[in-house]
Every structure is written in structure tokens, then in C-alpha cells.
Design a protein around this motif. Sequence first.
Motif, PDB file in Angstrom:
ATOM      1  N   GLY A   1     -41.327  88.826 -14.516  1.00 58.84           N
ATOM      2  CA  GLY A   1     -40.999  88.222 -15.886  1.00 58.84           C
ATOM      3  C   GLY A   1     -39.476  87.806 -15.498  1.00 58.84           C
ATOM      4  O   GLY A   1     -38.547  87.613 -16.702  1.00 58.84           O
ATOM      5  N   LEU A   2     -39.373  86.993 -14.372  1.00 56.22           N
ATOM      6  CA  LEU A   2     -38.044  86.558 -14.027  1.00 56.22           C
ATOM      7  C   LEU A   2     -38.110  84.961 -14.040  1.00 56.22           C
ATOM      8  O   LEU A   2     -39.025  84.193 -13.721  1.00 56.22           O
ATOM      9  CB  LEU A   2     -37.604  87.056 -12.518  1.00 56.22           C
ATOM     10  CG  LEU A   2     -37.891  88.604 -12.547  1.00 56.22           C
ATOM     11  CD1 LEU A   2     -37.155  89.224 -11.380  1.00 56.22           C
ATOM     12  CD2 LEU A   2     -36.428  89.149 -13.548  1.00 56.22           C
ATOM     13  N   THR A   3     -36.846  84.416 -13.991  1.00 52.66           N
ATOM     14  CA  THR A   3     -36.718  83.098 -13.883  1.00 52.66           C
ATOM     15  C   THR A   3     -35.495  82.590 -12.936  1.00 52.66           C
ATOM     16  O   THR A   3     -34.856  83.515 -12.859  1.00 52.66           O
ATOM     17  CB  THR A   3     -36.267  82.511 -15.232  1.00 52.66           C
ATOM     18  OG1 THR A   3     -37.073  82.729 -16.281  1.00 52.66           O
ATOM     19  CG2 THR A   3     -35.745  81.141 -15.281  1.00 52.66           C
ATOM     20  N   ALA A   4     -35.850  81.556 -12.285  1.00 46.20           N
ATOM     21  CA  ALA A   4     -34.673  81.160 -11.209  1.00 46.20           C
ATOM     22  C   ALA A   4     -33.753  80.495 -11.848  1.00 46.20           C
ATOM     23  O   ALA A   4     -34.006  79.434 -12.353  1.00 46.20           O
ATOM     24  CB  ALA A   4     -35.426  80.492 -10.148  1.00 46.20           C
ATOM     25  N   LEU A   5     -32.548  81.147 -11.642  1.00 44.53           N
ATOM     26  CA  LEU A   5     -31.204  80.544 -12.210  1.00 44.53           C
ATOM     27  C   LEU A   5     -30.881  79.317 -11.419  1.00 44.53           C
ATOM     28  O   LEU A   5     -30.100  78.407 -11.721  1.00 44.53           O
ATOM     29  CB  LEU A   5     -30.128  81.472 -12.574  1.00 44.53           C
ATOM     30  CG  LEU A   5     -28.521  81.006 -12.781  1.00 44.53           C
ATOM     31  CD1 LEU A   5     -28.844  80.383 -14.297  1.00 44.53           C
ATOM     32  CD2 LEU A   5     -27.758  82.305 -12.823  1.00 44.53           C
ATOM     33  N   ALA A   6     -30.839  79.409  -9.747  1.00 46.13           N
ATOM     34  CA  ALA A   6     -30.615  78.556  -9.004  1.00 46.13           C
ATOM     35  C   ALA A   6     -31.295  78.928  -7.761  1.00 46.13           C
ATOM     36  O   ALA A   6     -31.797  79.884  -7.284  1.00 46.13           O
ATOM     37  CB  ALA A   6     -28.925  78.854  -8.482  1.00 46.13           C
ATOM     38  N   ASP A   7     -31.874  77.784  -7.206  1.00 51.84           N
ATOM     39  CA  ASP A   7     -32.645  77.801  -5.988  1.00 51.84           C
ATOM     40  C   ASP A   7     -31.116  77.478  -4.865  1.00 51.84           C
ATOM     41  O   ASP A   7     -30.959  76.457  -4.906  1.00 51.84           O
ATOM     42  CB  ASP A   7     -33.601  76.763  -5.897  1.00 51.84           C
ATOM     43  CG  ASP A   7     -34.351  76.693  -4.405  1.00 51.84           C
ATOM     44  OD1 ASP A   7     -33.525  76.954  -3.528  1.00 51.84           O
ATOM     45  OD2 ASP A   7     -35.518  76.351  -4.515  1.00 51.84           O
ATOM     46  N   LEU A   8     -30.715  78.234  -4.117  1.00 52.74           N
ATOM     47  CA  LEU A   8     -29.617  78.011  -3.274  1.00 52.74           C
ATOM     48  C   LEU A   8     -30.007  77.198  -2.106  1.00 52.74           C
ATOM     49  O   LEU A   8     -29.038  76.530  -1.407  1.00 52.74           O
ATOM     50  CB  LEU A   8     -29.036  79.536  -2.902  1.00 52.74           C
ATOM     51  CG  LEU A   8     -28.577  80.188  -3.732  1.00 52.74           C
ATOM     52  CD1 LEU A   8     -27.878  81.471  -3.288  1.00 52.74           C
ATOM     53  CD2 LEU A   8     -27.533  79.377  -4.883  1.00 52.74           C
ATOM     54  N   GLY A   9     -31.276  77.242  -1.736  1.00 50.89           N
ATOM     55  CA  GLY A   9     -31.509  76.239  -0.756  1.00 50.89           C
ATOM     56  C   GLY A   9     -31.649  74.650  -1.025  1.00 50.89           C
ATOM     57  O   GLY A   9     -31.098  73.757  -0.496  1.00 50.89           O
ATOM     58  N   GLU A  10     -32.169  74.397  -2.317  1.00 52.09           N
ATOM     59  CA  GLU A  10     -32.249  73.248  -3.068  1.00 52.09           C
ATOM     60  C   GLU A  10     -30.540  72.729  -3.147  1.00 52.09           C
ATOM     61  O   GLU A  10     -30.372  71.724  -2.972  1.00 52.09           O
ATOM     62  CB  GLU A  10     -32.764  73.546  -4.164  1.00 52.09           C
ATOM     63  CG  GLU A  10     -33.072  71.980  -5.006  1.00 52.09           C
ATOM     64  CD  GLU A  10     -33.851  72.223  -6.302  1.00 52.09           C
ATOM     65  OE1 GLU A  10     -33.174  72.571  -7.281  1.00 52.09           O
ATOM     66  OE2 GLU A  10     -35.155  72.308  -6.043  1.00 52.09           O
ATOM     67  N   TRP A  11     -29.837  73.604  -3.752  1.00 53.54           N
ATOM     68  CA  TRP A  11     -28.379  73.222  -3.816  1.00 53.54           C
ATOM     69  C   TRP A  11     -27.725  72.929  -2.344  1.00 53.54           C
ATOM     70  O   TRP A  11     -26.936  71.961  -2.451  1.00 53.54           O
ATOM     71  CB  TRP A  11     -27.654  74.551  -4.511  1.00 53.54           C
ATOM     72  CG  TRP A  11     -26.165  74.392  -4.264  1.00 53.54           C
ATOM     73  CD1 TRP A  11     -25.313  73.663  -5.214  1.00 53.54           C
ATOM     74  CD2 TRP A  11     -25.310  74.905  -3.580  1.00 53.54           C
ATOM     75  NE1 TRP A  11     -24.010  73.711  -4.913  1.00 53.54           N
ATOM     76  CE2 TRP A  11     -24.051  74.429  -3.698  1.00 53.54           C
ATOM     77  CE3 TRP A  11     -25.329  75.835  -2.367  1.00 53.54           C
ATOM     78  CZ2 TRP A  11     -22.953  74.959  -2.839  1.00 53.54           C
ATOM     79  CZ3 TRP A  11     -24.416  76.250  -1.471  1.00 53.54           C
ATOM     80  CH2 TRP A  11     -23.054  75.981  -2.004  1.00 53.54           C
TER      81      TRP A  11
END
Length: 276
Positions: free
Chosen positions: A160-170
Motif C-alpha cells: 500500500g505504498l507509493t513512490a515519492l521519488a525514484d532516486l536513480g531516475e533523478w
Amino acid sequence: MTDLRIAFSPCPNDTFVFHALVHGQVPGAPPFDVTYADVDVTNTAALDGRFDLVKVSYAALPWLLDQYELLPCGGALGRGCGPLVLVRDGSDISDLSGLTVAVPGERTTAYLLMRLWSAARPPAAIEVVPFDKIMPGVAAGTWDAGLVIHEARFTYPTYGLTALADLGEWWEGDTGLPIPLGAILARRGAVDPAAATAWVRESVRQAWDAPGNTREYVMAHAQEMNPDVAAAHIKLYVNDFTTNLGDEGYAAVNALLTRAANEGLTPPTPRLTRLP
């Protein structure tokens, strides 16, 4: 001959890579005494020189390169494989300011990337937590957000979690470079880096040539992981950079460590140059 001491995680990518080496299947390689430990443990355990070959985070290199040399193979570096910052589904969280965040280790590349990404709006507090406890804890409300690595990329929606940020993509968008996650180090004076490089590359070659030979060993250490998730984990983290960092890999490592030092997050590190 005394066995060489090697340490790496029980994660599928590491057991896949080192299967042949630690089972005596690499010609000319010595026997190994194996320690299985998550990277947040080896990042600090390596400080006392207890291992001859060791898997650590690239973010830990500034504290270790006086004793160890970076091998150009065996580690984890790539694209589309970065750590994630997770929050509960339906959350209105847009950044980390004022939050308590669970992280898998203070010298992990994941945490270093999170500090760089959130520098303008940092969290109020962090707690270092075993990585397998982070997602259940965030889901239960123990922490506002969690920084996750490894196979969590494939399983976080089930919590039940959502990705706030993908640090690899950033990181890739910001630098154009792949993300350097885990490194293999050889202890100076204990292991010839050229020989160790040849052993590790041969171990990877054997795993790629006959992946079925590694399956029992991988799954025995995969902490009850679903076999499909383990296979996806290996596919993501074992890639061309695993056999050779190359110019692009070294550029990524130097970019990360230079930026971290410039921001005052790590001690300065001499520029790393390419081994054969």
C-alpha cells in the motif's frame, strides 16, 4: 593456504555473481571463507580490515580506500535500478521536510542520494532500520517515509505504498550517468587486484552461461523471496557494468563522490582511475 575472507549480501544479485567463486569453480582462485551480511553492515565492518574481498556501497568508499582498492567488476551499477523514497498510498506528502524517514544505513549510496536530492527540504529525522522492516513500518505509520533498496522496487505496491521519488531516475536525469550502488573492494596487500578481477569476471561468466547452476544457492539465501522476484532482481542488478565498469562507470562513481564531498557529506576522495 589460508582461505581468503569474502563478504557480500545474501541478495540474489550477489549470490548469483559469486556462486562459482565461493564454490571452488573458478580455476586458479583460492578457497574462500564467506560472510553474508547486508551492505549497511559491511560498510562499517570493513573498516577494521577483516575482509579480503568485500561488497560495500560506493558511498562508503571515502572511508575505505586507504585500505582497499576498487575492482572494476562484480558490483552493482546501472540504469533504472535506483533506490526509492516511499510513502503511504493517498498521502499528500510532496517532500521530506519535517518528516521522519527510515533508511537502510547511513553510509549507503541510497542515503547519500536521498541527502543530495532532499538538500533544499531535508527530513526532520532519520532512523536506520534493517531494509526488510522499512516497508511494513511505513505502511503501519511508524515512519512518515522510507528509503528502500533491493527487491523493494518490485514489491512496494503490495504494502500500500507509493513512490515519492525514484532516486536513480533523478540521478540519471541530473547527470546523464548510471547510478553507482554497490562496489567490490580488494584489501591492499592481501589480494592482487588483477587476479581478483579475473576471478570475479570468470564467476560472472559462469553464472551467465549456466544460470540454472546458481538457482539453488541463490534461493537458499533469498530470505523466502518469490523466485520470479529473485530472477527480476538478478536481471536488473547484474548487467554489463558487473563485468566492467568502463569509462562510463568510473565517471558515475567519480561524479557521485565529488558531488558528495563538495556538499560536505563525505570526506574528499582522490579521483578513481580505470583498472584494466
